[in-house]
Design a protein around this motif. Structure first.
Motif, PDB file in Angstrom:
ATOM      1  N   ASP A  19       0.884  -1.163   0.000  1.00 30.89           N
ATOM      2  CA  ASP A  19       0.000   0.000   0.000  1.00 30.89           C
ATOM      3  C   ASP A  19       0.921   1.212   0.000  1.00 30.89           C
ATOM      4  OD1 ASP A  19      -2.010   1.846   0.232  1.00 30.89           O
ATOM      5  OD2 ASP A  19      -2.365   1.490   2.358  1.00 30.89           O
ATOM      6  N   GLY A  20       1.254   1.703  -1.172  1.00 38.77           N
ATOM      7  CA  GLY A  20       2.276   2.737  -1.259  1.00 38.77           C
ATOM      8  C   GLY A  20       3.616   2.108  -0.927  1.00 38.77           C
ATOM      9  N   THR A  21       4.264   2.580   0.122  1.00 41.79           N
ATOM     10  CA  THR A  21       5.542   1.999   0.530  1.00 41.79           C
ATOM     11  C   THR A  21       5.388   1.058   1.709  1.00 41.79           C
ATOM     12  OG1 THR A  21       6.009   3.892   1.954  1.00 41.79           O
ATOM     13  CG2 THR A  21       6.876   3.975  -0.286  1.00 41.79           C
ATOM     14  N   ASP A  22       4.218   1.051   2.366  1.00 43.89           N
ATOM     15  CA  ASP A  22       3.992   0.163   3.500  1.00 43.89           C
ATOM     16  C   ASP A  22       3.729  -1.262   3.015  1.00 43.89           C
ATOM     17  OD1 ASP A  22       4.190   2.393   5.123  1.00 43.89           O
ATOM     18  OD2 ASP A  22       2.022   2.641   5.310  1.00 43.89           O
ATOM     19  N   LEU A  23       4.042  -2.223   3.871  1.00 43.04           N
ATOM     20  CA  LEU A  23       3.755  -3.620   3.577  1.00 43.04           C
ATOM     21  C   LEU A  23       2.622  -4.073   4.482  1.00 43.04           C
ATOM     22  CD1 LEU A  23       7.424  -4.837   3.380  1.00 43.04           C
ATOM     23  CD2 LEU A  23       5.862  -4.494   1.480  1.00 43.04           C
ATOM     24  N   LEU A  46      11.055  -8.618  12.245  1.00 43.05           N
ATOM     25  CA  LEU A  46      12.088  -8.111  11.341  1.00 43.05           C
ATOM     26  C   LEU A  46      13.400  -8.741  11.773  1.00 43.05           C
ATOM     27  CD1 LEU A  46      13.033  -6.202   9.080  1.00 43.05           C
ATOM     28  CD2 LEU A  46      13.409  -4.478  10.851  1.00 43.05           C
ATOM     29  N   VAL A  47      13.997  -9.506  10.879  1.00 38.42           N
ATOM     30  CA  VAL A  47      15.270 -10.172  11.167  1.00 38.42           C
ATOM     31  C   VAL A  47      16.332  -9.542  10.279  1.00 38.42           C
ATOM     32  CG1 VAL A  47      16.497 -12.368  11.251  1.00 38.42           C
ATOM     33  CG2 VAL A  47      14.031 -12.292  11.729  1.00 38.42           C
ATOM     34  N   LEU A  89      10.299  -8.014  17.215  1.00 37.43           N
ATOM     35  CA  LEU A  89       8.877  -8.249  17.008  1.00 37.43           C
ATOM     36  C   LEU A  89       8.216  -6.919  16.635  1.00 37.43           C
ATOM     37  CD1 LEU A  89       6.437 -10.174  17.182  1.00 37.43           C
ATOM     38  CD2 LEU A  89       6.241  -9.517  19.597  1.00 37.43           C
ATOM     39  N   LEU A  90       7.622  -6.858  15.444  1.00 37.24           N
ATOM     40  CA  LEU A  90       6.968  -5.635  14.978  1.00 37.24           C
ATOM     41  C   LEU A  90       5.484  -5.609  15.316  1.00 37.24           C
ATOM     42  CD1 LEU A  90       8.547  -5.224  11.432  1.00 37.24           C
ATOM     43  CD2 LEU A  90       9.283  -4.185  13.584  1.00 37.24           C
ATOM     44  N   SER A  91       4.835  -6.788  15.273  1.00 41.30           N
ATOM     45  CA  SER A  91       3.407  -6.845  15.538  1.00 41.30           C
ATOM     46  C   SER A  91       3.011  -8.264  15.891  1.00 41.30           C
ATOM     47  CB  SER A  91       2.615  -6.385  14.310  1.00 41.30           C
ATOM     48  OG  SER A  91       1.235  -6.419  14.568  1.00 41.30           O
ATOM     49  N   GLN A  92       2.042  -8.383  16.787  1.00 49.93           N
ATOM     50  CA  GLN A  92       1.495  -9.684  17.134  1.00 49.93           C
ATOM     51  C   GLN A  92       0.007  -9.498  17.392  1.00 49.93           C
ATOM     52  OE1 GLN A  92       3.178 -11.429  20.664  1.00 49.93           O
ATOM     53  NE2 GLN A  92       2.578 -13.473  20.042  1.00 49.93           N
ATOM     54  N   GLN A  93      -0.818 -10.198  16.612  1.00 43.49           N
ATOM     55  CA  GLN A  93      -2.258 -10.057  16.788  1.00 43.49           C
ATOM     56  C   GLN A  93      -3.018 -11.205  16.145  1.00 43.49           C
ATOM     57  OE1 GLN A  93      -3.227  -6.219  15.267  1.00 43.49           O
ATOM     58  NE2 GLN A  93      -2.334  -6.563  13.302  1.00 43.49           N
ATOM     59  N   THR A  94      -4.284 -11.308  16.500  1.00 48.77           N
ATOM     60  CA  THR A  94      -5.177 -12.277  15.885  1.00 48.77           C
ATOM     61  C   THR A  94      -5.988 -11.551  14.825  1.00 48.77           C
ATOM     62  OG1 THR A  94      -5.305 -13.593  17.891  1.00 48.77           O
ATOM     63  CG2 THR A  94      -7.059 -13.901  16.279  1.00 48.77           C
ATOM     64  N   LEU A  95      -5.934 -12.078  13.615  1.00 54.19           N
ATOM     65  CA  LEU A  95      -6.628 -11.464  12.478  1.00 54.19           C
ATOM     66  C   LEU A  95      -7.856 -12.281  12.136  1.00 54.19           C
ATOM     67  CD1 LEU A  95      -3.502 -10.993  10.190  1.00 54.19           C
ATOM     68  CD2 LEU A  95      -4.516  -9.304  11.716  1.00 54.19           C
ATOM     69  N   THR A  96      -9.014 -11.655  12.144  1.00 55.47           N
ATOM     70  CA  THR A  96     -10.204 -12.326  11.639  1.00 55.47           C
ATOM     71  C   THR A  96     -10.239 -12.135  10.128  1.00 55.47           C
ATOM     72  OG1 THR A  96     -11.562 -10.370  12.069  1.00 55.47           O
ATOM     73  CG2 THR A  96     -11.477 -12.025  13.801  1.00 55.47           C
ATOM     74  N   THR A 147      -0.379  -3.864   9.281  1.00 60.30           N
ATOM     75  CA  THR A 147       0.377  -2.911   8.467  1.00 60.30           C
ATOM     76  C   THR A 147       1.758  -2.719   9.068  1.00 60.30           C
ATOM     77  OG1 THR A 147      -1.629  -1.757   7.799  1.00 60.30           O
ATOM     78  CG2 THR A 147       0.439  -0.550   7.569  1.00 60.30           C
ATOM     79  N   VAL A 148       2.776  -2.840   8.231  1.00 62.24           N
ATOM     80  CA  VAL A 148       4.159  -2.620   8.640  1.00 62.24           C
ATOM     81  C   VAL A 148       4.657  -1.382   7.892  1.00 62.24           C
ATOM     82  CG1 VAL A 148       6.472  -3.605   8.757  1.00 62.24           C
ATOM     83  CG2 VAL A 148       4.475  -5.101   8.958  1.00 62.24           C
ATOM     84  N   PRO A 149       4.755  -0.233   8.583  1.00 62.13           N
ATOM     85  CA  PRO A 149       5.223   0.983   7.915  1.00 62.13           C
ATOM     86  C   PRO A 149       6.651   0.820   7.390  1.00 62.13           C
ATOM     87  CG  PRO A 149       4.221   1.512  10.033  1.00 62.13           C
ATOM     88  CD  PRO A 149       4.388   0.024   9.982  1.00 62.13           C
ATOM     89  N   ARG A 150       6.904   1.339   6.220  1.00 63.20           N
ATOM     90  CA  ARG A 150       8.216   1.199   5.586  1.00 63.20           C
ATOM     91  C   ARG A 150       9.341   1.734   6.479  1.00 63.20           C
ATOM     92  NH1 ARG A 150      10.833  -2.169   2.534  1.00 63.20           N
ATOM     93  NH2 ARG A 150      10.049  -1.830   0.470  1.00 63.20           N
ATOM     94  N   GLU A 151       9.087   2.803   7.228  1.00 65.99           N
ATOM     95  CA  GLU A 151      10.159   3.349   8.080  1.00 65.99           C
ATOM     96  C   GLU A 151      10.548   2.392   9.210  1.00 65.99           C
ATOM     97  OE1 GLU A 151       6.273   5.411   9.338  1.00 65.99           O
ATOM     98  OE2 GLU A 151       7.312   5.091   7.450  1.00 65.99           O
TER      99      GLU A 151
END
Length: 89
Positions: A9-13, A29-30, A43-50, A56-60
């Motif tokens: 989405d633009g530069t975000d993943l 991110l390794v 660890l950038l994010s941890q969640q349960t997705l329905t 969203t992982v911002p490019r920065e």
């Protein structure tokens, strides 16, 4: 389509859950130095997705220096090799 897939989405993943089930996912991110030696893991994010939800992982948050390489790794439920790792350029 696998249950989870990376999209941009633009530069975000964005890691999106394409299934109707809830899926627990952790995005890491390794970073690797010369010779592919691991430097760090964060660890950038941890969640349960329905169904349809996204991480969203911002490019920065995933910028790498010229002397290293990096991968975004996903751990959790129901992954295929295509969704587990993404090279960061």
């Amino acid at each position: 389509m696998p249950p989870l897939a990376w999209i941009t989405d633009g530069t975000d993943l964005i890691l999106r859950n394409y299934s109707d089930q809830s899926i627990t996912a952790s995005v890491w991110l390794v970073r690797y130095g010369p010779g592919r030696q691991m430097r760090s893991a964060a660890l950038l994010s941890q969640q349960t997705l329905t169904g349809g939800e996204r991480i969203t992982v911002p490019r920065e948050d995933i910028a790498v220096s010229p002397d290293e390489t990096a991968k975004l790794l996903v751990t959790g439920d129901a992954f295929t090799p295509l969704t587990q790792a993404l090279d960061v350029e």
